[in-house]
Design a protein around this motif. Structure first.
Motif, short mmCIF file in Angstrom:
data_model
loop_
_atom_site.label_atom_id
_atom_site.label_comp_id
_atom_site.label_asym_id
_atom_site.label_seq_id
_atom_site.Cartn_x
_atom_site.Cartn_y
_atom_site.Cartn_z
N SER A 1 47.61 50.58 25.82
CA SER A 1 49.06 50.75 25.95
C SER A 1 49.40 51.21 27.36
N ILE A 2 50.28 50.46 28.00
CA ILE A 2 50.68 50.89 29.35
C ILE A 2 52.21 50.98 29.42
N GLU A 3 52.68 51.79 30.33
CA GLU A 3 54.12 51.90 30.57
C GLU A 3 54.48 50.93 31.69
N PRO A 4 55.60 50.20 31.52
CA PRO A 4 55.95 49.21 32.55
C PRO A 4 56.06 49.80 33.95
N GLU B 1 48.17 45.29 25.60
CA GLU B 1 48.18 45.83 24.23
C GLU B 1 47.48 44.86 23.27
N ARG C 1 56.97 42.66 33.77
CA ARG C 1 56.32 43.90 33.33
C ARG C 1 56.06 43.89 31.82
N ALA C 2 57.03 43.36 31.08
CA ALA C 2 56.86 43.31 29.61
C ALA C 2 55.69 42.39 29.24
N ILE D 1 47.40 49.58 38.17
CA ILE D 1 48.11 50.29 37.10
C ILE D 1 47.67 51.75 37.12
N GLN E 1 52.49 44.24 29.82
CA GLN E 1 52.36 45.25 28.77
C GLN E 1 51.88 44.61 27.46
N TRP E 2 52.49 43.48 27.13
CA TRP E 2 52.14 42.76 25.90
C TRP E 2 50.66 42.34 25.92
N HIS F 1 54.28 51.94 35.32
CA HIS F 1 52.99 52.29 35.92
C HIS F 1 52.38 51.14 36.70
N ILE F 2 53.04 49.98 36.66
CA ILE F 2 52.47 48.76 37.23
C ILE F 2 52.93 48.56 38.68
#
Ligand SMILES: Cc1ncc(COP(=O)(O)O)c(C=O)c1O
Length: 389
Positions: free
Chosen positions: A84-87, A78, A70-71, A247, A74-75, A89-90
């Motif tokens: 920008s997403i929240e982990p 971005e 997830r990170a 997402i 997200q990386w 939300h995936i």
């Protein structure tokens, strides 16, 4: 990465090279496979290393702790897309055809209308029909050789039974990178007709120099109706991994989707998770930059070749490696130009009508292959249509 290397994929159970004879009648020994959207390139070494590490470990049990995965997503969003997403939300689906099917199944009912801007990626319509929903084709118009949407006409077409619109951004097969104004137009259209927006952005990394992809999340006022879909499958050539990301920022839509995933017992394959985690990295990013430069060269070579053949016209590729070529000005019937491409030039391509209204006089060529093959394709086409010179 040496994108010029010719890798023999025949006999490797790859649909693109191993099924072209069966599906298109293009002989496998001398055929050029330019249909299915996968590339004839190996992915970056970091992905192969990640898979190799699992193979070397040798025990293939249930996967646990997807925080690194997830990170990594997200990386990437971005760093590459300013998104920008929240982990949490995936969601991980079995690729994005499956992601589309999940959205259709979760957020619409049988016989609901689902809007497509055609011509567009053929699996959307297949999935909609297979789920007993109706495809509402809103045909795009061509302005200066590019596709554009015409919302006044689409407004008049709506009858109130539509529930969803699926956007392909960037666009397959027309290669458009939609502008902010065009995306805002889709958003306003969706609001007027109370549609959920599914934005399939699978091609978002494959954008040619000079163009910038804008994620649909950058358009304000649609947060409560927007579902985003992304994947490593096209960017890194991992389609066999069958993993994709849906997402969803809106809590209500997210809860519904989560419940459906649970009901169907869906969870991803561990190899897919390892591949995505390795791909969305600085090494992966450097590889994608090199890939884009190579594809841009292929695009230029292909377009220049097509230009020399009277009657043939390719759309300007702003994104994707799928070149959309019109045969309309040859004056030939579809059967005749298709026969020349498949039987005379021995090139397997996607047929225009499968992409919906507006696709009749077109064929789609996949140019993500070593450059020598792109040159070979152009030479074969010039010969096959040589009588038009
Ligand atoms: C717009 C679009 N969405 C989805 C897919 C397929 O995605 P997946 O292989 O993850 O199911 C493709 C493949 O060409 C595509 O072009």
């Amino acid at each position: 990465m040496n994108f010029d290397e010719i890798i023999d994929r025949k006999g490797s159970h790859c649909v693109k090279w191993d099924m072209m004879e069966k599906i298109y009648g293009v002989p496998q020994d001398k055929g050029l496979a330019m249909w299915v959207a996968d590339m004839d390139f190996r992915p970056p070494q970091c992905i192969r290393d990640a898979v190799q590490a699992q193979v070397d470990h040798g025990v293939f049990g249930y996967f646990g702790d997807d925080s690194k995965y997830r990170a990594a997503i997200q990386w990437w969003m971005e760093n590459r897309h300013g998104w920008s997403i929240e982990p949490e939300h995936i969601f991980s689906t079995h690729g994005l055809v499956n992601g589309t099917a999940m959205c259709v199944d979760t957020f619409t009912k049988p016989n609901d209308g689902i809007v497509l801007f055609t011509p567009v990626y053929h699996a959307f319509a297949k999935v909609i029909k297979a789920n007993g929903r109706r495809v509402v084709e809103c045909e795009m118009q061509q302005t200066n050789g590019r596709y554009e949407m015409g919302f006044d006409a689409y407004d008049a077409q709506m009858d109130g039974s539509e529930r969803m619109v699926i956007l392909c951004s960037p666009h397959n097969p027309g290669g458009r990178v939609w502008s902010r104004a065009e995306l805002a137009g889709v958003a306003a259209f969706a609001k007027r007709h109370e549609l959920i927006i599914v934005s399939d952005e699978i091609h978002h990394d494959l954008v040619m120099p000079g163009h910038v992809h804008i994620p649909m999340t950058a358009i304000e006022g649609i947060e409560d109706r927007l579902i985003m879909m992304t994947s490593t499958n096209k960017t890194f050539n991992l389609s066999g991994s069958h993993i994709g990301n849906v997402i969803i920022a809106d809590p209500d839509l997210r809860a519904k989707f989560a419940a459906r995933m649970m009901a169907l017992g869906m969870s991803p394959n561990a190899f897919g998770l390892f591949m995505v985690t390795a791909a969305y990295s600085p090494e992966g990013a450097a590889w994608v930059d090199d890939l884009i430069a190579y594809l841009d060269g292929n695009r230029r070579l292909f377009d220049a070749g097509i230009k020399t053949i009277p009657g043939l016209k390719s759309m300007d590729l702003e994104a994707t490696y799928l070149s959309w070529v019109s045969f309309e000005d040859t004056g030939m019937a579809r059967e005749e130009f298709t026969r020349r491409v498949e039987q005379d030039a021995c090139i397997a391509v996607n047929h225009g009508p499968t992409f919906g209204k507006g696709g009749d006089s077109w064929l789609r060529f996949n140019i993500a292959t070593p450059r020598a093959r792109v040159q070979e394709a152009v030479d074969r086409l010039a010969t096959a249509f040589g009588d038009l010179q």
